[in-house]
Design an enzyme around this catalytic site. Structure first.
Site, mmCIF file in Angstrom:
data_model
loop_
_atom_site.group_PDB
_atom_site.id
_atom_site.type_symbol
_atom_site.label_atom_id
_atom_site.label_comp_id
_atom_site.label_asym_id
_atom_site.label_seq_id
_atom_site.Cartn_x
_atom_site.Cartn_y
_atom_site.Cartn_z
ATOM 1 N NE ARG A 74 -3.652 -0.118 2.776
ATOM 2 C CZ ARG A 74 -4.406 -0.519 4.541
ATOM 3 N NH1 ARG A 74 -3.452 -0.250 5.074
ATOM 4 N NH2 ARG A 74 -5.145 -1.319 3.826
ATOM 5 N NE ARG A 143 -2.417 2.162 9.789
ATOM 6 C CZ ARG A 143 -3.527 1.247 9.203
ATOM 7 N NH1 ARG A 143 -3.616 0.970 8.693
ATOM 8 N NH2 ARG A 143 -2.693 -0.237 9.662
ATOM 9 C CE LYS A 207 -6.187 -0.304 11.732
ATOM 10 N NZ LYS A 207 -6.968 -0.873 10.177
ATOM 11 C CE LYS A 209 -7.491 3.014 9.295
ATOM 12 N NZ LYS A 209 -8.142 2.439 9.008
ATOM 13 C CB CYS A 427 -13.895 -3.449 1.397
ATOM 14 S SG CYS A 427 -14.356 -5.630 2.493
ATOM 15 C CB CYS A 433 -9.404 -9.278 2.568
ATOM 16 S SG CYS A 433 -9.487 -8.604 4.474
ATOM 17 C CB CYS A 472 -15.660 -8.954 7.862
ATOM 18 S SG CYS A 472 -13.763 -7.728 7.883
ATOM 19 C CB CYS A 476 -12.338 -2.167 5.225
ATOM 20 S SG CYS A 476 -11.238 -2.614 6.098
HETATM 21 FE FE1 SRM Z 1 -9.410 -1.644 6.071
HETATM 22 C C1 SRM Z 1 -7.476 -3.899 8.261
HETATM 23 C C2 SRM Z 1 -8.103 -3.153 3.285
HETATM 24 C C3 SRM Z 1 -9.620 1.119 4.620
HETATM 25 C C4 SRM Z 1 -10.496 -0.686 9.002
HETATM 26 N N1 SRM Z 1 -8.286 -3.496 6.055
HETATM 27 C C5 SRM Z 1 -7.525 -4.519 6.631
HETATM 28 C C6 SRM Z 1 -6.833 -5.606 5.898
HETATM 29 C C7 SRM Z 1 -5.237 -5.226 5.925
HETATM 30 C C8 SRM Z 1 -6.979 -7.204 6.212
HETATM 31 C C9 SRM Z 1 -5.511 -7.553 7.100
HETATM 32 O O1 SRM Z 1 -5.427 -6.842 8.787
HETATM 33 O O2 SRM Z 1 -5.192 -8.483 6.574
HETATM 34 C C10 SRM Z 1 -7.282 -5.667 4.997
HETATM 35 C C11 SRM Z 1 -6.753 -5.355 3.680
HETATM 36 C C12 SRM Z 1 -7.329 -6.707 2.634
HETATM 37 C C13 SRM Z 1 -6.821 -6.491 0.819
HETATM 38 O O3 SRM Z 1 -6.725 -7.908 0.755
HETATM 39 O O4 SRM Z 1 -6.293 -6.376 -0.012
HETATM 40 C C14 SRM Z 1 -8.335 -3.554 4.409
HETATM 41 N N2 SRM Z 1 -8.362 -1.002 4.588
HETATM 42 C C15 SRM Z 1 -8.101 -1.735 3.094
HETATM 43 C C16 SRM Z 1 -9.000 -0.962 1.836
HETATM 44 C C17 SRM Z 1 -7.969 -1.000 0.860
HETATM 45 C C18 SRM Z 1 -10.260 -1.067 1.303
HETATM 46 C C19 SRM Z 1 -10.625 -0.662 0.840
HETATM 47 O O5 SRM Z 1 -11.389 -1.573 -0.431
HETATM 48 O O6 SRM Z 1 -10.454 0.031 -0.459
HETATM 49 C C20 SRM Z 1 -8.454 0.287 2.499
HETATM 50 C C21 SRM Z 1 -7.391 1.072 2.792
HETATM 51 C C22 SRM Z 1 -6.961 2.319 3.167
HETATM 52 C C23 SRM Z 1 -6.067 3.005 2.892
HETATM 53 O O7 SRM Z 1 -5.309 3.116 1.991
HETATM 54 O O8 SRM Z 1 -5.310 2.929 4.093
HETATM 55 C C24 SRM Z 1 -9.084 0.330 4.425
HETATM 56 N N3 SRM Z 1 -10.142 -0.070 6.722
HETATM 57 C C25 SRM Z 1 -10.157 1.150 5.646
HETATM 58 C C26 SRM Z 1 -11.257 2.237 7.167
HETATM 59 C C27 SRM Z 1 -11.913 2.926 6.478
HETATM 60 C C28 SRM Z 1 -10.451 4.309 6.108
HETATM 61 O O9 SRM Z 1 -9.937 4.379 6.732
HETATM 62 O O10 SRM Z 1 -11.272 5.282 5.997
HETATM 63 C C29 SRM Z 1 -11.207 1.191 7.829
HETATM 64 C C30 SRM Z 1 -12.494 2.071 9.480
HETATM 65 C C31 SRM Z 1 -11.857 2.905 9.627
HETATM 66 C C32 SRM Z 1 -11.324 2.290 11.055
HETATM 67 O O11 SRM Z 1 -10.271 2.654 11.129
HETATM 68 O O12 SRM Z 1 -11.839 3.140 12.089
HETATM 69 C C33 SRM Z 1 -10.617 -0.163 8.287
HETATM 70 N N4 SRM Z 1 -9.063 -2.320 8.135
HETATM 71 C C34 SRM Z 1 -9.898 -1.704 9.526
HETATM 72 C C35 SRM Z 1 -9.580 -2.778 10.392
HETATM 73 C C36 SRM Z 1 -10.371 -2.311 11.969
HETATM 74 C C37 SRM Z 1 -9.759 -1.826 12.881
HETATM 75 C C38 SRM Z 1 -10.129 -1.245 14.237
HETATM 76 O O13 SRM Z 1 -10.210 -0.088 14.903
HETATM 77 O O14 SRM Z 1 -10.758 -2.632 14.373
HETATM 78 C C39 SRM Z 1 -8.370 -3.537 10.340
HETATM 79 C C40 SRM Z 1 -8.728 -4.378 11.378
HETATM 80 C C41 SRM Z 1 -7.361 -4.044 12.247
HETATM 81 O O15 SRM Z 1 -6.808 -3.220 11.916
HETATM 82 O O16 SRM Z 1 -6.904 -5.176 12.999
HETATM 83 C C42 SRM Z 1 -8.184 -3.969 8.564
HETATM 84 FE FE1 SF4 Z 2 -11.010 -6.769 5.041
HETATM 85 FE FE2 SF4 Z 2 -13.031 -6.555 6.274
HETATM 86 FE FE3 SF4 Z 2 -11.297 -4.498 5.571
HETATM 87 FE FE4 SF4 Z 2 -12.819 -6.190 4.216
HETATM 88 S S1 SF4 Z 2 -14.160 -4.669 6.089
HETATM 89 S S2 SF4 Z 2 -11.066 -5.590 2.980
HETATM 90 S S3 SF4 Z 2 -13.364 -7.955 4.158
HETATM 91 S S4 SF4 Z 2 -10.635 -6.346 6.907
#
Ligand code: SRM
Ligand code: SF4
Length: 570
Positions: A74, A143, A207, A209, A427, A433, A472, A476
């Site tokens: 990323r 981030r 993390k 943001k 997502c 993922c 899930c 995201c």
């Molecule tokens: Fe996310 C984890 C993809 C934005 C909350 N996110 C992941 C992971 C890395 C899975 C993992 O931990 O193994 C995913 C990788 C999937 C893949 O195969 O590529 C993933 N997140 C994404 C992306 C690519 C989704 C998308 O379709 O665009 C976004 C990348 C953002 C970036 O460029 O930095 C992405 N993730 C978000 C957002 C939205 C935002 O930031 O505006 C959130 C919700 C906002 C927040 O953080 O509260 C988000 N991602 C999570 C979480 C839950 C965090 C939490 O507080 O519980 C995880 C899991 C974790 O961190 O344990 C996670």
């Molecule tokens: Fe993966 Fe869940 Fe984030 Fe979708 S919402 S990219 S399934 S961690």
């Protein structure tokens, strides 16, 4: 807090020699496509996730092979702005080292999927050569900093973009590990820096943001951020920012101590104070966040524990300033601007390109990779990655507009899509993922076709509704701020949520638990029917379901959990 209760990741960070671990050694181990378990945590700080192709898991298990390990990479692109040369660089990198597609994320950057261990180094080196990097794109640090995408008000936009870049740079980790490992930078004699000035040796509990919104657009979903800035405009100038804190989406199914949260007002700062506030909020979270339980470690939980008054006092003391009371702001909505052409206040043109779930690829007549390559090669536009997985071809001179339009047409990129499709986020989900419980990106196109048919059946074709699908509950695609959200529970089954506000200011409400598509569509059909009959002029679907009593609004994270409890009886 006793140290023996710290989460295991804390130990990994402490022992890591400021993010080095054994990553460099692991890259040389050709016996496995993976790296060591501890390094899988550390490599995130370098913008890299170890994954495996889940579509191949069973087959590989049967063949007694290790999973098909691969890496997601990323980038860090504050505000999502990249040049044509940088677009071309990422295009070449994915052809050479990744799966041949580019994934635009919900935080305005690129993800590359399917990068094998053996080519991780040349991948990062090539990104670096394009004058971008992947440092701190993941991990327990600040981030990618988001910023409103479309520069319709150019001077104002330049001002908020500068803040996004300044914050991003200021909050970067200072460890030389990134340069050492990926760019063959000079190794320090004693192997480690004396100190990380902002992060210390254990970085953040989780993390962090930041997003900056330029009203009336809330495309960055400022209320979902740990720290959000809302620009305040007077007489054509940015005169300050409303600062909001404690937004977040991540939830764990069945764990009522986890909930999404809308960021709350901290106060108003001047433009000069914005950077100090960022550091003060981040270090307050660094020192007060929960390092024992990663599911309780985000700023939203720190705030619930400390209370906003104590948190504000701490931030003000650290920043050496006093915040003024927040000003009133009005947002239009949290989606991207409509598909097609927009003109800014300097007469430059911008094309908002719909990209299905942010996946840039050549599929059938929709040849986005080739078409965008042609635009970039001719340097006809800047490329702005939106916060909603779309792309803005930007800063186009009047004389070049026809050429861009011609290329978009030639490569099948300008066919109009319905507003509901344009607004939909999904997502990544399966197969990359590791946390996905159900399909999302691969499911969205067919699901939206069903929704379009239902809407048309009720005379609602063309109605904008903000729909978000995740595999899930990590959130995201920011589902808990959508008018309609599907959150994966099991293959083919989703939780259904309704009632987020179109301006991104209200949480969505749990409506049904663990149901298949047929049931989801039947419920939405009924709701669309009532909406068509009884909505008030201009009323958005998210507001309607609340006014009509289809769901009761939830106004806080804990209330969200109460609603889940009512629904599931847990
Ligand atoms: Fe996310 C984890 C993809 C934005 C909350 N996110 C992941 C992971 C890395 C899975 C993992 O931990 O193994 C995913 C990788 C999937 C893949 O195969 O590529 C993933 N997140 C994404 C992306 C690519 C989704 C998308 O379709 O665009 C976004 C990348 C953002 C970036 O460029 O930095 C992405 N993730 C978000 C957002 C939205 C935002 O930031 O505006 C959130 C919700 C906002 C927040 O953080 O509260 C988000 N991602 C999570 C979480 C839950 C965090 C939490 O507080 O519980 C995880 C899991 C974790 O961190 O344990 C996670
Ligand atoms: Fe993966 Fe869940 Fe984030 Fe979708 S919402 S990219 S399934 S961690």
């Amino acid at each position: 807090m006793s140290t023996d209760k710290l989460s295991p990741v804390e130990g990994i960070k402490t022992r890591s020699r400021q993010l080095r671990g054994t990553i460099a050694e692991g890259l040389l181990d050709l016996v496995t496509g993976a790296i060591s378990e501890d390094d899988t945590q550390l490599i995130k700080f370098h913008g890299i996730y170890q994954q495996d192709d889940r579509d191949l898991r069973a087959e590989r298990r049967d063949q007694k092979l290790e999973p098909a390990f691969q890496f997601m990479v990323r980038a860090r692109i504050p505000g999502g702005l990249c040049t044509p040369a940088q677009w071309l660089a990422f295009d070449a990198i994915t052809q050479n080292y990744a799966d041949g597609t580019l994934r635009l994320t919900t935080r305005q950057t690129f993800q590359l999927h399917g990068v094998l261990k053996g080519v991780l180094k040349p991948t990062i080196a090539a990104i670096n050569q394009s004058l971008l990097d992947t440092l701190a794109a993941c991990g327990d640090v600040n981030r990618n900093v988001m910023c409103t995408t479309l520069p319709l008000q150019r001077e104002l936009h330049a001002c908020v973009m500068k803040l996004a870049r300044d914050i991003s740079t200021h909050l970067l980790p200072q460890s030389g590990a990134y340069h050492e490992i990926w760019l063959d930078g000079v190794k320090l004699e004693n192997g480690v820096e004396a100190v990380e000035p902002i992060y210390g040796s254990t970085y953040l509990p989780r993390k962090f943001k930041i997003g900056i919104a330029l009203p009336p657009d809330n495309d960055v979903d400022v209320y979902s951020q740990d720290l959000g800035y809302i620009a305040l405009i007077e007489q054509g100038r940015v005169v300050g920012y409303n600062v909001v804190v404690g937004g977040g989406m991540g939830v764990t199914h069945g764990d009522l101590a986890t909930w999404p949260r809308v960021a709350e007002p901290l106060g108003r700062c001047t433009p000069d104070q914005a950077l100090a506030i960022a550091q003060a909020v981040l270090t307050t979270q660094r020192d007060h966040g929960d390092r024992t339980n990663r599911k309780h470690a985000r700023l939203k939980y720190t705030l619930e524990t400390m209370g906003i008054a104590a948190f504000r006092a701490e931030v003000e003391a650290r920043a050496g300033l006093q915040l003024a009371p927040s000003a009133t702001v009005i947002f239009k909505d949290n989606g991207d601007p409509t598909q097609g052409w927009h003109t800014d206040d300097h007469g430059l043109h911008h094309y908002v390109l719909y990209v299905p779930s942010g996946r840039v690829s050549d599929v059938g007549e929709w040849r986005a990779l080739s078409g965008l390559r042609a635009v970039a090669q001719r340097e006809l536009a800047q490329f702005r990655l939106s916060a909603n997985q779309n792309l803005v071809l930007s800063d186009i001179a009047a004389r070049d507009r026809d050429a861009v339009a011609g290329l978009l047409h030639e490569y099948g990129l300008s066919a109009p899509v319905s507003p509901v499709r344009h607004l939909t986020l999904a997502c990544v989900g399966l197969p990359t993922c590791g946390l996905a419980m159900a399909e999302s990106e691969r499911y969205a196109p067919s699901f939206i076709s069903e929704i379009e048919a239902l809407l048309a059946g009720h005379g609602l074709a063309g109605t904008p509704i903000n729909i978000r699908i995740t595999g899930c509950p990590n959130g995201c695609a920011r589902p808990f701020l959508a008018e309609i959200a599907l959150v994966g529970k099991a293959p083919g089954r989703y939780n259904l949520y309704l009632g987020g506000a179109a301006d991104g200011s209200r949480l969505t409400v749990p409506y049904r638990d663990n149901i298949p598509q047929a049931e989801i569509l039947a419920l939405l059909d009924l709701a669309f029917g009532r909406y068509a009959q009884t909505r008030t002029p201009g009323e958005r679907f998210g507001d309607f379901v609340i006014r009509a009593g289809i769901v009761d609004p939830v106004t806080s994270g804990p209330e969200f959990s109460v609603a889940v409890q009512k629904l599931t009886g847990t």
